[in-house]
Design a protein around this motif. Structure first.
Motif, PDB file in Angstrom:
ATOM      1  N   GLY A  40       0.820  -1.207   0.000  1.00 40.82           N
ATOM      2  CA  GLY A  40       0.000   0.000   0.000  1.00 40.82           C
ATOM      3  C   GLY A  40       0.848   1.249   0.000  1.00 40.82           C
ATOM      4  O   GLY A  40       2.085   1.199   0.063  1.00 40.82           O
ATOM      5  N   GLY A  41       0.182   2.390  -0.051  1.00 43.98           N
ATOM      6  CA  GLY A  41       0.888   3.662  -0.026  1.00 43.98           C
ATOM      7  C   GLY A  41      -0.035   4.774   0.411  1.00 43.98           C
ATOM      8  O   GLY A  41      -1.260   4.655   0.348  1.00 43.98           O
ATOM      9  N   GLU A  42       0.569   5.854   0.851  1.00 42.11           N
ATOM     10  CA  GLU A  42      -0.187   7.042   1.228  1.00 42.11           C
ATOM     11  C   GLU A  42       0.725   8.258   1.147  1.00 42.11           C
ATOM     12  O   GLU A  42       1.852   8.227   1.666  1.00 42.11           O
ATOM     13  N   GLY A  43       0.272   9.285   0.467  1.00 44.98           N
ATOM     14  CA  GLY A  43       1.072  10.497   0.360  1.00 44.98           C
ATOM     15  C   GLY A  43       2.387  10.232  -0.338  1.00 44.98           C
ATOM     16  O   GLY A  43       2.432   9.722  -1.458  1.00 44.98           O
ATOM     17  N   ALA A  44       3.477  10.560   0.309  1.00 43.92           N
ATOM     18  CA  ALA A  44       4.806  10.411  -0.286  1.00 43.92           C
ATOM     19  C   ALA A  44       5.489   9.104   0.092  1.00 43.92           C
ATOM     20  O   ALA A  44       6.681   8.942  -0.146  1.00 43.92           O
ATOM     21  N   SER A  45       4.753   8.159   0.667  1.00 44.94           N
ATOM     22  CA  SER A  45       5.356   6.901   1.129  1.00 44.94           C
ATOM     23  C   SER A  45       4.575   5.698   0.622  1.00 44.94           C
ATOM     24  O   SER A  45       3.386   5.790   0.313  1.00 44.94           O
ATOM     25  N   PHE A  46       5.275   4.575   0.525  1.00 38.99           N
ATOM     26  CA  PHE A  46       4.616   3.289   0.279  1.00 38.99           C
ATOM     27  C   PHE A  46       5.289   2.240   1.140  1.00 38.99           C
ATOM     28  O   PHE A  46       6.379   2.461   1.694  1.00 38.99           O
ATOM     29  N   TRP A  47       4.653   1.087   1.299  1.00 31.89           N
ATOM     30  CA  TRP A  47       5.201   0.065   2.190  1.00 31.89           C
ATOM     31  C   TRP A  47       5.004  -1.324   1.611  1.00 31.89           C
ATOM     32  O   TRP A  47       4.154  -1.559   0.748  1.00 31.89           O
ATOM     33  N   ASP A  48       5.837  -2.249   2.092  1.00 34.20           N
ATOM     34  CA  ASP A  48       5.753  -3.633   1.641  1.00 34.20           C
ATOM     35  C   ASP A  48       4.989  -4.466   2.671  1.00 34.20           C
ATOM     36  O   ASP A  48       4.396  -3.935   3.609  1.00 34.20           O
TER      37      ASP A  48
END
Length: 453
Positions: A40-48
């Motif tokens: 997923g992601g939100e704003g200026a970041s995403f994650w594994d």
């Protein structure tokens, strides 16, 4: 590395297995890659799926201008899907027409029509097609340091090594050297001299290729993947003058730098020039649904008033994509995105990169505007020998691979190309995250310094 509470190792394994078993990836030797499963992601970041979060300093492929999961764009797509999910391009549609009107409103006077495509490559294909039909001349000139897409004519227009394996394709393309003050192909001693010599070279290319055969010159307003090369003063107006002199149409490829990347609706608006055709994609709706297009001057558009344009796409101006595009304009205006980009670029990025250049012997040059910059790494500041060779791969690219790995380990996903680190975060990045990301790059450059020590 920064961690999220979201951890799902079973999902990680499943996504990885499906990808490796069934997805054929672009620009890759399939058995030599290991794509990151993204949750997923939100704003200026995403994650594994393993609890790792990354600052997205490449905006994915420099398209995610409004960041991951922007609520206004998501809501616009949801509402449009509930009302009318799709309609063919030969019919009139409210959001398609509204987006075209919004684009024309921020364009120079005399550019009222938009031809929608599915992305940047087919935007460039169709712009070239328009130019060839209107001028009756087939040849197109483009720069060596460029990327214009991976369809037949677009990959031929491309100057970088991705063209090589795809040749021959469109035989009516010729390349020329564009300005690059740091590595001047013209041995220029100043930006002004670079402009003069680059324009002289272009005019000689026009003469030798035959002005009577050339329908268009296509340029990335600011060269993107191939260096973040900001045109020196007077260059683009000089290109415009040459086009006018020899009856050639000027196509501005704004696929990467349009819609706010350097703090302007269209990047060419920062350089006192007006093209005949403007191609766009990426930032027009941050790629939430594929969308591109060609902004057409009235003079070109009028040619097709009674002559059929021989081109079209099933999903041209898709309502879901256009709804996200309309929402993009609303967000830009409400949140002052253009002003914000100029401020962050001038006040934070420029001085921070200048300080890195002073501190790191591996940094040969920094350049850019707004939230679009390049850090060029070298083995020797005097000779300007690149940290890795042109088009390096494998062991030859190891120093740049190590810099990228240091960024990722610290929680930042970088954009690297050849011997450069690019800075291209979402335009909505917070000031704190922008500073944190630049700090991570600053520390990662220690790896490059060690490689040349």
């Amino acid at each position: 590395m920064t961690t999220e509470t979201f951890i799902d190792l079973e999902a990680d394994a499943r996504v990885r297995a499906d990808d490796r078993g069934h997805v054929f990836h672009s620009w890759s030797a399939q058995a030599l890659i290991d794509p990151l499963p993204v949750a997923g992601g939100e704003g200026a970041s995403f994650w594994d799926y393993r609890g790792n979060t990354y600052l997205d300093f490449s905006s994915q492929l420099v398209n995610l201008n409004l960041g991951h999961q922007h609520p206004d764009l998501v809501r616009a797509i949801q509402e449009q899907a509930g009302r009318l999910a799709t309609i063919q391009p030969s019919m009139a549609n409210d959001v398609r027409g509204q987006l075209a009107r919004e684009i024309a409103a921020v364009a120079p006077d005399g550019m009222e029509k938009v031809f929608f495509t599915n992305g940047g490559a087919d935007a460039n294909e169709n712009a070239v097609r328009m130019a060839r039909i209107v001028t009756g001349k087939r040849k197109v000139l483009s720069m060596y340091r460029s990327y214009h897409g991976n369809t037949s004519t677009a990959i031929t227009l491309t100057g970088d090594p991705r063209r090589w394996a795809n040749e021959p394709a469109d035989g009516s393309v010729a390349h020329f050297f564009g300005p690059y003050p740091y590595r001047s192909p013209f041995h220029a001693a100043s930006p002004e001299q670079e402009t003069a010599r680059a324009l002289e070279h272009l005019e000689q290319t026009i003469i030798l290729e035959g002005a009577s055969t050339i329908g268009a010159i296509i340029l990335e307003t600011v060269v993107g993947t191939n260096g973040v090369l900001v045109p020196p003063p007077g260059y683009l107006p000089g290109v415009r003058a040459l086009c006018d002199k020899y009856g050639i149409l000027y196509i501005a490829d704004e696929v990467m730098v349009g819609f706010g990347r350097i703090g302007e609706w269209f990047a060419f608006q920062a350089f006192d020039v007006v093209p005949d055709l403007v191609t766009f994609a990426k930032g027009v709706n941050s790629g939430y649904v594929p969308l591109g297009g060609v902004l057409i001057s009235d003079a070109v558009a009028s040619h097709f008033d009674t002559v059929s344009f021989p081109g079209g796409l099933t999903y041209s101006g898709h309502p879901l994509a256009c709804a996200a595009g309309v929402a993009t304009f609303e967000v830009f205006r409400r949140d002052g995105i253009l002003e914000r980009v100029r401020d962050l670029g001038d006040r934070i990025v420029a001085p921070r990169l200048a300080a890195m250049a002073q501190r790191h012997p591996s940094v040969g040059d920094v350049r850019g505007r707004g939230l679009f910059w390049a850090i060029e790494l070298v083995k020797d500041a005097e000779t300007r020998e690149p940290l890795v060779p042109f088009n390096a791969a494998g062991a030859d690219a190891a120093p740049m691979t190590a810099v990228a790995a240091a960024c990722k380990k610290a929680g930042l996903w970088p954009f690297t190309h050849f011997n450069r680190v690019h800075v291209a975060p979402p335009l909505v990045i917070s000031e704190d995250d922008l500073i944190r990301g630049l700090d991570i790059i600053d520390r990662a450059l220690d790896v490059a310094d060690e490689a040349i020590a």
